[in-house]
Design a protein around this motif. Sequence first.
Motif, short mmCIF file in Angstrom:
data_model
loop_
_atom_site.label_atom_id
_atom_site.label_comp_id
_atom_site.label_asym_id
_atom_site.label_seq_id
_atom_site.Cartn_x
_atom_site.Cartn_y
_atom_site.Cartn_z
N ALA A 36 0.83 -1.21 0.00
CA ALA A 36 0.00 0.00 0.00
C ALA A 36 0.87 1.26 0.00
CB ALA A 36 -0.92 -0.01 1.22
N ILE A 37 1.95 1.25 0.79
CA ILE A 37 2.85 2.41 0.81
C ILE A 37 3.51 2.60 -0.55
CG2 ILE A 37 4.99 3.30 1.81
CD1 ILE A 37 4.20 1.93 4.43
N ASN A 38 3.91 1.49 -1.18
CA ASN A 38 4.52 1.57 -2.50
C ASN A 38 3.54 2.14 -3.53
OD1 ASN A 38 6.92 0.50 -4.29
ND2 ASN A 38 5.05 -0.10 -5.34
N ALA A 39 2.29 1.67 -3.48
CA ALA A 39 1.28 2.18 -4.41
C ALA A 39 1.03 3.67 -4.17
CB ALA A 39 -0.02 1.39 -4.25
N LYS A 40 1.02 4.09 -2.90
CA LYS A 40 0.82 5.50 -2.59
C LYS A 40 1.98 6.34 -3.13
CE LYS A 40 0.38 8.73 1.28
NZ LYS A 40 0.34 8.87 2.76
N THR A 41 3.22 5.86 -2.94
CA THR A 41 4.39 6.59 -3.42
C THR A 41 4.39 6.72 -4.93
OG1 THR A 41 5.67 5.75 -1.54
CG2 THR A 41 6.92 6.67 -3.38
N SER A 42 3.90 5.68 -5.63
CA SER A 42 3.89 5.71 -7.09
C SER A 42 2.96 6.79 -7.64
CB SER A 42 3.47 4.34 -7.64
OG SER A 42 2.10 4.07 -7.36
N GLY A 43 2.06 7.29 -6.82
CA GLY A 43 1.13 8.32 -7.27
C GLY A 43 1.54 9.73 -6.89
N THR A 44 2.79 9.91 -6.48
CA THR A 44 3.27 11.23 -6.08
C THR A 44 4.36 11.72 -7.04
OG1 THR A 44 5.04 10.38 -4.65
CG2 THR A 44 2.84 10.59 -3.68
N ASP A 45 4.83 12.94 -6.82
CA ASP A 45 5.91 13.50 -7.64
C ASP A 45 7.24 13.49 -6.87
OD1 ASP A 45 5.42 15.42 -5.75
OD2 ASP A 45 5.46 17.11 -7.16
N ASN A 46 7.42 12.47 -6.05
CA ASN A 46 8.62 12.35 -5.22
C ASN A 46 9.79 11.87 -6.08
OD1 ASN A 46 10.52 11.99 -3.25
ND2 ASN A 46 9.32 10.56 -2.02
N HIS A 47 10.45 12.80 -6.78
CA HIS A 47 11.50 12.45 -7.73
C HIS A 47 12.88 12.95 -7.31
CE1 HIS A 47 8.37 11.15 -10.45
NE2 HIS A 47 7.84 12.37 -10.50
N THR A 48 13.00 13.63 -6.18
CA THR A 48 14.28 14.22 -5.79
C THR A 48 14.63 13.87 -4.35
OG1 THR A 48 13.31 16.29 -5.01
CG2 THR A 48 13.86 16.15 -7.36
N ALA A 49 15.91 14.03 -4.03
CA ALA A 49 16.36 13.78 -2.67
C ALA A 49 15.74 14.77 -1.70
CB ALA A 49 17.89 13.86 -2.61
N ALA A 50 15.51 16.00 -2.14
CA ALA A 50 14.92 17.00 -1.26
C ALA A 50 13.52 16.60 -0.84
CB ALA A 50 14.90 18.36 -1.97
N GLN A 51 12.76 16.06 -1.78
CA GLN A 51 11.41 15.61 -1.45
C GLN A 51 11.45 14.39 -0.54
OE1 GLN A 51 10.31 15.40 -5.67
NE2 GLN A 51 8.52 16.66 -5.19
#
Length: 300
Positions: free
Chosen positions: A31-46
């Motif tokens: 579930a956490i993986n599926a949630k992360t796949s729907g975000t724009d978390n593409h950088t180390a800062a995020q």
Amino acid sequence: MPKNIRRWGPPLLLVSPSLILLAVFVYGLLAINAKTSGTDNHTAAQTTGRAPVQWVWFDNFVDLLGSESFQHSLKNLVIYTVVFLAGTMFFGFLWAFLLDRPVRFEGWFRSIYLFPMAVSFVASGVVWRWLLNSNQGEAASGLNRLFQNIGLGFLQNNWWNNPDWGIAAIAIPAIWQMSGYVMALFLAGFRGIPEELREAARVDGANEWQLYRHVLFPQLSPVALSAVIIVGHMSLKAFDLIMSISKPANYQTKVPAIDMYQFKLSFDYANAAAVGVILLVIVAILIVPYLVHINRAEKH
């Protein structure tokens, strides 16, 4: 205390630790993986919380599936799976067929065929990296040197460095390693067929080929289906063997699992999670029909 609680309470209490671990470390992480796949978390800062993370729904999947690089990875995955599956099924069935017939030193041959399965993909990958060396001519080594020495120099090639079918060459060590496992499955299937069926077929006048073709082979259908599912599932998760042979991962041998690893190294957690979801869906497409088939067979 109600009868239902007394009936189901102790068994439920017994399996509750496993259920809790399953819920947390399997379904919870999915579930956490599926949630992360729907975000724009593409950088180390995020990733470290220094920049905001926005919800983008299915944009990552659209971008990945529309990317030429990821399409190449999916193409490689299909080629690897087809070659790996065909090779293991062919050799596994062939060895089981030969061992099912009376042969001397059967246990010795069976041990030889099963031995590669005991070797890790990383260890075998190191050896096969040398065997599949792309050097030719005087600098040749591994299989290319062997071909040169026995007068088959025309068979020398780039192996996994080939830009068109390099991933298919990496399926060769995978076939070598897992054919013994498929052999064990088919051999167990052969040995599980009652001897009465063989005797009845011979009494009816069937020769050896007719015996295998019309009596024994049809009995192996469930075993073959199980082998296809297991081997196909393993091929979709291919990572360590490919990395051991072609490290650093080359473009021609790239598969989705390597993409996921490379995304993670660059702190692109969203795309890494999206690749994981895509692989999960592909595995589910293979596994769910098999589970439905098994469930229906058990009911009948």
